[in-house]
Design an enzyme around this catalytic site. Sequence first.
Site, PDB file in Angstrom:
ATOM      1  CB  SER A  12     -25.272  45.037  63.292  1.00  0.00           C
ATOM      2  OG  SER A  12     -23.947  45.411  63.560  1.00  0.00           O
ATOM      3  CG  HIS A  45     -20.926  44.119  59.848  1.00  0.00           C
ATOM      4  ND1 HIS A  45     -21.269  45.405  59.474  1.00  0.00           N
ATOM      5  CD2 HIS A  45     -21.346  43.977  61.123  1.00  0.00           C
ATOM      6  CE1 HIS A  45     -21.856  46.008  60.493  1.00  0.00           C
ATOM      7  NE2 HIS A  45     -21.911  45.167  61.501  1.00  0.00           N
ATOM      8  CG  HIS A 100     -17.525  48.037  63.575  1.00  0.00           C
ATOM      9  ND1 HIS A 100     -17.614  46.957  62.718  1.00  0.00           N
ATOM     10  CD2 HIS A 100     -18.785  48.532  63.688  1.00  0.00           C
ATOM     11  CE1 HIS A 100     -18.882  46.821  62.322  1.00  0.00           C
ATOM     12  NE2 HIS A 100     -19.591  47.761  62.896  1.00  0.00           N
ATOM     13  CE1 TYR A 121     -16.963  45.399  66.817  1.00  0.00           C
ATOM     14  CE2 TYR A 121     -18.114  47.484  67.065  1.00  0.00           C
ATOM     15  CZ  TYR A 121     -18.063  46.194  66.579  1.00  0.00           C
ATOM     16  OH  TYR A 121     -19.116  45.702  65.849  1.00  0.00           O
ATOM     17  CD  GLU A 122     -14.488  44.762  62.731  1.00  0.00           C
ATOM     18  OE1 GLU A 122     -14.209  43.701  62.146  1.00  0.00           O
ATOM     19  OE2 GLU A 122     -15.100  45.712  62.197  1.00  0.00           O
ATOM     20  CB  ALA A 144     -27.914  47.587  64.880  1.00  0.00           C
ATOM     21  CG  MET A 155     -20.525  50.270  69.534  1.00  0.00           C
ATOM     22  SD  MET A 155     -20.125  48.567  69.990  1.00  0.00           S
ATOM     23  CE  MET A 155     -21.063  48.417  71.537  1.00  0.00           C
ATOM     24  CB  SER A 156     -21.075  52.154  63.134  1.00  0.00           C
ATOM     25  OG  SER A 156     -22.495  52.216  63.112  1.00  0.00           O
ATOM     26  CG  ASN A 168     -30.367  46.852  72.264  1.00  0.00           C
ATOM     27  OD1 ASN A 168     -29.813  46.777  71.153  1.00  0.00           O
ATOM     28  ND2 ASN A 168     -29.852  47.552  73.266  1.00  0.00           N
ATOM     29  CG  HIS A 187     -23.566  41.165  67.633  1.00  0.00           C
ATOM     30  ND1 HIS A 187     -23.672  42.526  67.399  1.00  0.00           N
ATOM     31  CD2 HIS A 187     -23.257  40.613  66.425  1.00  0.00           C
ATOM     32  CE1 HIS A 187     -23.437  42.777  66.125  1.00  0.00           C
ATOM     33  NE2 HIS A 187     -23.187  41.645  65.509  1.00  0.00           N
TER      34      HIS A 187
END
Length: 243
Positions: free
Chosen positions: A8, A38, A60, A62-63, A90, A181-182, A205, A217
């Site tokens: 990201s 992306h 991902h 989550y998609e 990220a 998340m990856s 962060n 995001h």
Amino acid sequence: MIGIVSGSGLGALADAVEIEREVPFLEAGLPISSVPGHAGAFVFGKLAGRSVLLMKGRLHLYEGYDARQVTAGIRWMVAQGINKLILTNAAGTMNNAFAPGTWMMLSDHLNLTATSPLAGADFTDMSVAYDAACRADFRTAAIVSGMTLHEGVYAGLRGPQYETPAEIRMLQSMGADAVGMSTVLETIQARSLKIPVVAFSCLTNWAAGLTGAHLDHKGVLETGRQAADEMASLLKQVLGEKR
């Protein structure tokens, strides 16, 4: 040929590549990611004189994709002839010594996605998920260049929601230093195909509960963009030395 996946906000890594040709995800049989930051294309080219295949963006869980779809890009790059894989992502930092805006090289990971791309396949040894020799090369290069490069454990979750403060405390107790998340499924897929992996988290962060900051995001993307040049320089240094 070296495979590279940009996370990201890290699409700027492609700016360091002398582009020879691009292949959109759709042309390679992959759907396009719906996530901002992306781009959705494969880039063939040169970086520090080395042949590279860079994946701009990723898919991902989550998609709504499953583990096999999320790792289809890794299998496609292996089919094109990559023999080493560099992953970037990220991530939120949970280690008080690892400040946002710096990079962490993964020493290991926790797969907390509750899935795997290897269903129906042979067992795969994950004792050394991240290649020791590759990590040593990057560690030395970072020291020489004066770059701050932490090393730690990455926790991979499904998302898309960010973690709660209680979940962050749980992950800390499990030994994780960063969360995202990856990456973990891509690493599992690559190792099953005998491809050495080295991976890096751009710490964008503080994780939930460590400060009072709101997580979004847009902030992740902005920090990633600012840090991408530093990673591009490190990649050039290491790949140039290995010509």
